[in-house]
Scaffold this motif. Sequence first.
Motif, PDB file in Angstrom:
ATOM      1  N   LYS A   1      23.865   2.008  -7.635  1.00  0.00           N
ATOM      2  CA  LYS A   1      23.249   3.263  -7.204  1.00  0.00           C
ATOM      3  C   LYS A   1      22.797   3.135  -5.762  1.00  0.00           C
ATOM      4  CE  LYS A   1      19.492   6.465  -8.346  1.00  0.00           C
ATOM      5  NZ  LYS A   1      18.325   6.705  -9.218  1.00  0.00           N
ATOM      6  N   LYS A   2      23.395   3.903  -4.880  1.00  0.00           N
ATOM      7  CA  LYS A   2      23.117   3.786  -3.456  1.00  0.00           C
ATOM      8  C   LYS A   2      22.319   4.956  -2.887  1.00  0.00           C
ATOM      9  CE  LYS A   2      27.135   0.909  -2.435  1.00  0.00           C
ATOM     10  NZ  LYS A   2      28.276   0.681  -1.529  1.00  0.00           N
ATOM     11  N   THR A   3      21.845   5.850  -3.754  1.00  0.00           N
ATOM     12  CA  THR A   3      21.049   6.970  -3.262  1.00  0.00           C
ATOM     13  C   THR A   3      19.598   6.570  -3.131  1.00  0.00           C
ATOM     14  OG1 THR A   3      20.763   7.755  -5.517  1.00  0.00           O
ATOM     15  CG2 THR A   3      22.583   8.675  -4.246  1.00  0.00           C
ATOM     16  N   SER A   4      18.861   7.316  -2.342  1.00  0.00           N
ATOM     17  CA  SER A   4      17.456   6.999  -2.094  1.00  0.00           C
ATOM     18  C   SER A   4      16.624   7.221  -3.349  1.00  0.00           C
ATOM     19  CB  SER A   4      16.945   7.892  -0.968  1.00  0.00           C
ATOM     20  OG  SER A   4      15.843   7.323  -0.339  1.00  0.00           O
ATOM     21  N   VAL A   5      15.687   6.328  -3.605  1.00  0.00           N
ATOM     22  CA  VAL A   5      14.838   6.424  -4.788  1.00  0.00           C
ATOM     23  C   VAL A   5      13.657   7.320  -4.520  1.00  0.00           C
ATOM     24  CG1 VAL A   5      15.478   4.166  -5.632  1.00  0.00           C
ATOM     25  CG2 VAL A   5      13.525   4.379  -4.131  1.00  0.00           C
ATOM     26  N   GLU A   6      12.964   7.730  -5.579  1.00  0.00           N
ATOM     27  CA  GLU A   6      11.798   8.579  -5.471  1.00  0.00           C
ATOM     28  C   GLU A   6      10.541   7.721  -5.377  1.00  0.00           C
ATOM     29  OE1 GLU A   6      14.207  11.736  -5.379  1.00  0.00           O
ATOM     30  OE2 GLU A   6      12.034  11.774  -5.115  1.00  0.00           O
ATOM     31  N   ALA A   7       9.433   8.338  -5.133  1.00  0.00           N
ATOM     32  CA  ALA A   7       8.178   7.616  -4.928  1.00  0.00           C
ATOM     33  C   ALA A   7       7.703   6.897  -6.174  1.00  0.00           C
ATOM     34  CB  ALA A   7       7.092   8.585  -4.461  1.00  0.00           C
ATOM     35  N   ARG A   8       8.323   7.144  -7.336  1.00  0.00           N
ATOM     36  CA  ARG A   8       7.891   6.473  -8.553  1.00  0.00           C
ATOM     37  C   ARG A   8       8.109   4.973  -8.523  1.00  0.00           C
ATOM     38  NH1 ARG A   8      12.673   9.106  -9.967  1.00  0.00           N
ATOM     39  NH2 ARG A   8      14.369   7.724 -10.553  1.00  0.00           N
ATOM     40  N   MET A   9       8.951   4.479  -7.615  1.00  0.00           N
ATOM     41  CA  MET A   9       9.199   3.036  -7.548  1.00  0.00           C
ATOM     42  C   MET A   9       7.947   2.283  -7.125  1.00  0.00           C
ATOM     43  SD  MET A   9      11.383   2.789  -4.042  1.00  0.00           S
ATOM     44  CE  MET A   9      10.662   3.077  -2.457  1.00  0.00           C
ATOM     45  N   VAL A  10       6.966   2.980  -6.581  1.00  0.00           N
ATOM     46  CA  VAL A  10       5.736   2.320  -6.154  1.00  0.00           C
ATOM     47  C   VAL A  10       5.050   1.641  -7.332  1.00  0.00           C
ATOM     48  CG1 VAL A  10       3.470   2.688  -5.132  1.00  0.00           C
ATOM     49  CG2 VAL A  10       5.438   4.012  -4.330  1.00  0.00           C
ATOM     50  N   LYS A  11       5.112   2.251  -8.493  1.00  0.00           N
ATOM     51  CA  LYS A  11       4.321   1.809  -9.629  1.00  0.00           C
ATOM     52  C   LYS A  11       4.621   0.375 -10.040  1.00  0.00           C
ATOM     53  CE  LYS A  11       5.429   3.344 -13.673  1.00  0.00           C
ATOM     54  NZ  LYS A  11       5.616   4.236 -14.841  1.00  0.00           N
ATOM     55  N   ASP A  12       5.915  -0.013 -10.091  1.00  0.00           N
ATOM     56  CA  ASP A  12       6.264  -1.316 -10.641  1.00  0.00           C
ATOM     57  C   ASP A  12       6.293  -2.433  -9.627  1.00  0.00           C
ATOM     58  OD1 ASP A  12       6.558  -0.290 -13.198  1.00  0.00           O
ATOM     59  OD2 ASP A  12       8.624   0.320 -12.799  1.00  0.00           O
ATOM     60  N   ASP A  13       6.725  -2.110  -8.384  1.00  0.00           N
ATOM     61  CA  ASP A  13       6.977  -3.199  -7.447  1.00  0.00           C
ATOM     62  C   ASP A  13       6.014  -3.267  -6.280  1.00  0.00           C
ATOM     63  OD1 ASP A  13       9.276  -4.207  -8.755  1.00  0.00           O
ATOM     64  OD2 ASP A  13      10.389  -2.476  -8.019  1.00  0.00           O
TER      65      ASP A  13
ATOM     66  N   GLU B   1       0.824  -1.195   0.000  1.00  0.00           N
ATOM     67  CA  GLU B   1       0.000   0.000   0.000  1.00  0.00           C
ATOM     68  C   GLU B   1       0.869   1.260   0.000  1.00  0.00           C
ATOM     69  OE1 GLU B   1      -2.277  -3.160   2.358  1.00  0.00           O
ATOM     70  OE2 GLU B   1      -0.215  -2.491   2.106  1.00  0.00           O
ATOM     71  N   ARG B   2       0.381   2.277  -0.681  1.00  0.00           N
ATOM     72  CA  ARG B   2       1.166   3.498  -0.855  1.00  0.00           C
ATOM     73  C   ARG B   2       1.616   4.099   0.476  1.00  0.00           C
ATOM     74  NH1 ARG B   2       2.225   7.056  -4.819  1.00  0.00           N
ATOM     75  NH2 ARG B   2       2.566   9.240  -4.261  1.00  0.00           N
ATOM     76  N   GLU B   3       0.756   4.067   1.490  1.00  0.00           N
ATOM     77  CA  GLU B   3       1.112   4.667   2.765  1.00  0.00           C
ATOM     78  C   GLU B   3       2.317   3.978   3.395  1.00  0.00           C
ATOM     79  OE1 GLU B   3      -1.457   3.603   6.218  1.00  0.00           O
ATOM     80  OE2 GLU B   3      -2.787   2.805   4.672  1.00  0.00           O
ATOM     81  N   TYR B   4       2.434   2.659   3.197  1.00  0.00           N
ATOM     82  CA  TYR B   4       3.579   1.929   3.735  1.00  0.00           C
ATOM     83  C   TYR B   4       4.853   2.288   2.971  1.00  0.00           C
ATOM     84  CZ  TYR B   4       0.612  -0.968   6.695  1.00  0.00           C
ATOM     85  OH  TYR B   4      -0.264  -1.401   7.666  1.00  0.00           O
ATOM     86  N   VAL B   5       4.722   2.361   1.653  1.00  0.00           N
ATOM     87  CA  VAL B   5       5.884   2.690   0.833  1.00  0.00           C
ATOM     88  C   VAL B   5       6.410   4.077   1.182  1.00  0.00           C
ATOM     89  CG1 VAL B   5       6.733   2.983  -1.514  1.00  0.00           C
ATOM     90  CG2 VAL B   5       5.073   1.188  -1.019  1.00  0.00           C
ATOM     91  N   LEU B   6       5.521   5.027   1.362  1.00  0.00           N
ATOM     92  CA  LEU B   6       5.937   6.387   1.680  1.00  0.00           C
ATOM     93  C   LEU B   6       6.622   6.456   3.039  1.00  0.00           C
ATOM     94  CD1 LEU B   6       2.885   8.454   0.360  1.00  0.00           C
ATOM     95  CD2 LEU B   6       5.134   8.151  -0.702  1.00  0.00           C
ATOM     96  N   LYS B   7       6.133   5.681   4.001  1.00  0.00           N
ATOM     97  CA  LYS B   7       6.788   5.634   5.314  1.00  0.00           C
ATOM     98  C   LYS B   7       8.216   5.118   5.177  1.00  0.00           C
ATOM     99  CE  LYS B   7       2.702   4.907   8.260  1.00  0.00           C
ATOM    100  NZ  LYS B   7       2.014   3.938   9.156  1.00  0.00           N
ATOM    101  N   ALA B   8       8.390   4.086   4.353  1.00  0.00           N
ATOM    102  CA  ALA B   8       9.722   3.515   4.160  1.00  0.00           C
ATOM    103  C   ALA B   8      10.644   4.506   3.457  1.00  0.00           C
ATOM    104  CB  ALA B   8       9.617   2.214   3.356  1.00  0.00           C
ATOM    105  N   ILE B   9      10.121   5.238   2.475  1.00  0.00           N
ATOM    106  CA  ILE B   9      10.925   6.236   1.764  1.00  0.00           C
ATOM    107  C   ILE B   9      11.368   7.328   2.729  1.00  0.00           C
ATOM    108  CG2 ILE B   9      10.846   8.035   0.000  1.00  0.00           C
ATOM    109  CD1 ILE B   9       8.975   6.235  -1.601  1.00  0.00           C
ATOM    110  N   GLN B  10      10.455   7.789   3.560  1.00  0.00           N
ATOM    111  CA  GLN B  10      10.773   8.845   4.511  1.00  0.00           C
ATOM    112  C   GLN B  10      11.825   8.387   5.526  1.00  0.00           C
ATOM    113  OE1 GLN B  10       6.885   9.726   6.066  1.00  0.00           O
ATOM    114  NE2 GLN B  10       6.235  10.860   4.238  1.00  0.00           N
ATOM    115  N   ALA B  11      11.840   7.095   5.830  1.00  0.00           N
ATOM    116  CA  ALA B  11      12.804   6.560   6.798  1.00  0.00           C
ATOM    117  C   ALA B  11      14.164   6.287   6.169  1.00  0.00           C
ATOM    118  CB  ALA B  11      12.261   5.288   7.442  1.00  0.00           C
ATOM    119  N   GLY B  12      14.260   6.387   4.826  1.00  0.00           N
ATOM    120  CA  GLY B  12      15.558   6.220   4.179  1.00  0.00           C
ATOM    121  C   GLY B  12      15.753   4.937   3.412  1.00  0.00           C
ATOM    122  N   VAL B  13      14.659   4.248   3.030  1.00  0.00           N
ATOM    123  CA  VAL B  13      14.810   3.027   2.253  1.00  0.00           C
ATOM    124  C   VAL B  13      15.349   3.370   0.862  1.00  0.00           C
ATOM    125  CG1 VAL B  13      12.550   2.943   1.100  1.00  0.00           C
ATOM    126  CG2 VAL B  13      13.663   0.813   1.801  1.00  0.00           C
ATOM    127  N   ASN B  14      16.101   2.458   0.257  1.00  0.00           N
ATOM    128  CA  ASN B  14      16.638   2.682  -1.089  1.00  0.00           C
ATOM    129  C   ASN B  14      15.720   2.165  -2.179  1.00  0.00           C
ATOM    130  OD1 ASN B  14      19.227   2.377   0.769  1.00  0.00           O
ATOM    131  ND2 ASN B  14      19.755   3.667  -0.983  1.00  0.00           N
TER     132      ASN B  14
END
Length: 260
Positions: free
Chosen positions: A125-137, A90-103
């Motif tokens: 590539k070791k930098t943090s990804v953007e929210a667009r990764m939600v779409k595929d995975d 779910e998007r809300e979970y993905v966004l929480k992970a992104i905010q916490a520093g997931v790659n």
Amino acid sequence: MKCLNVLVVDDAKFICEHVTKIVHESFPSSVVKSAFNGEDAQQIMSSITFDLILCDWEMPHMNGLELLKWTRQQDAYKTTPYVMITSRGEREYVLKAIQAGVNDYLGKPFTSEQLIQKINKMLGKKTSVEARMVKDDAKPETGTMTAGNEAQAKHIPKPKGMAHLRVRNDIYKCAIKDLSLKEVFAVVKNEGNYPVVLDQAVIDIESMDGGNVARLNGFIRMVEAAEAHIETPYINILVALVDDDPEKMDHLSRYIAQAR
């Protein structure tokens, strides 16, 4: 490539073994360690430095998000690639992970190719990804099979509940014929596409009133024709469960008691 140190964190031993096998096959010189919850992972990470962390979200004692936040507070792991591998798409979970520093984020179930693709991406590539990764995975693609009201047909016993079974990129709506803490026996409508034995799977069980009961990890143990002819309208599927989360098992136990 130097020896790759990888930490796999998942409360399901089957998942740890599955991921370890995939990593070893693609990176023969790699060293892979397993932890079954966040607290175990903390202890291992304090004694060994890892190049990559592949972590589940839902685990007892300390979940994947809590471990991620702790990891980013450690000097040795501030930039270490961290991939969340979970059925929580779910998007809300993905966004929480992104905010916490997931790659990056990989949704269960996944293929060997998808996992290796993520690992190769992290190595380059070791930098943090953007929210667009939600779409595929984070969201499985459509391709549903519906049992619907047909599950009430006279040649199929009244179901003990409904569920959505996710295997690879397909979602199957199924009727539960029987279940225990170790396995779920379900039936889906035969539309020419069905799971394969040993496929990794995630099953979302619903109560008959439509409420959610549990999201469980497992693998396909058996696929068979519900009737003894080639045009059988239904397919029986047995899903072996691999979760050890006490909270999930408690919810499932109460549901089983009501269903029986």
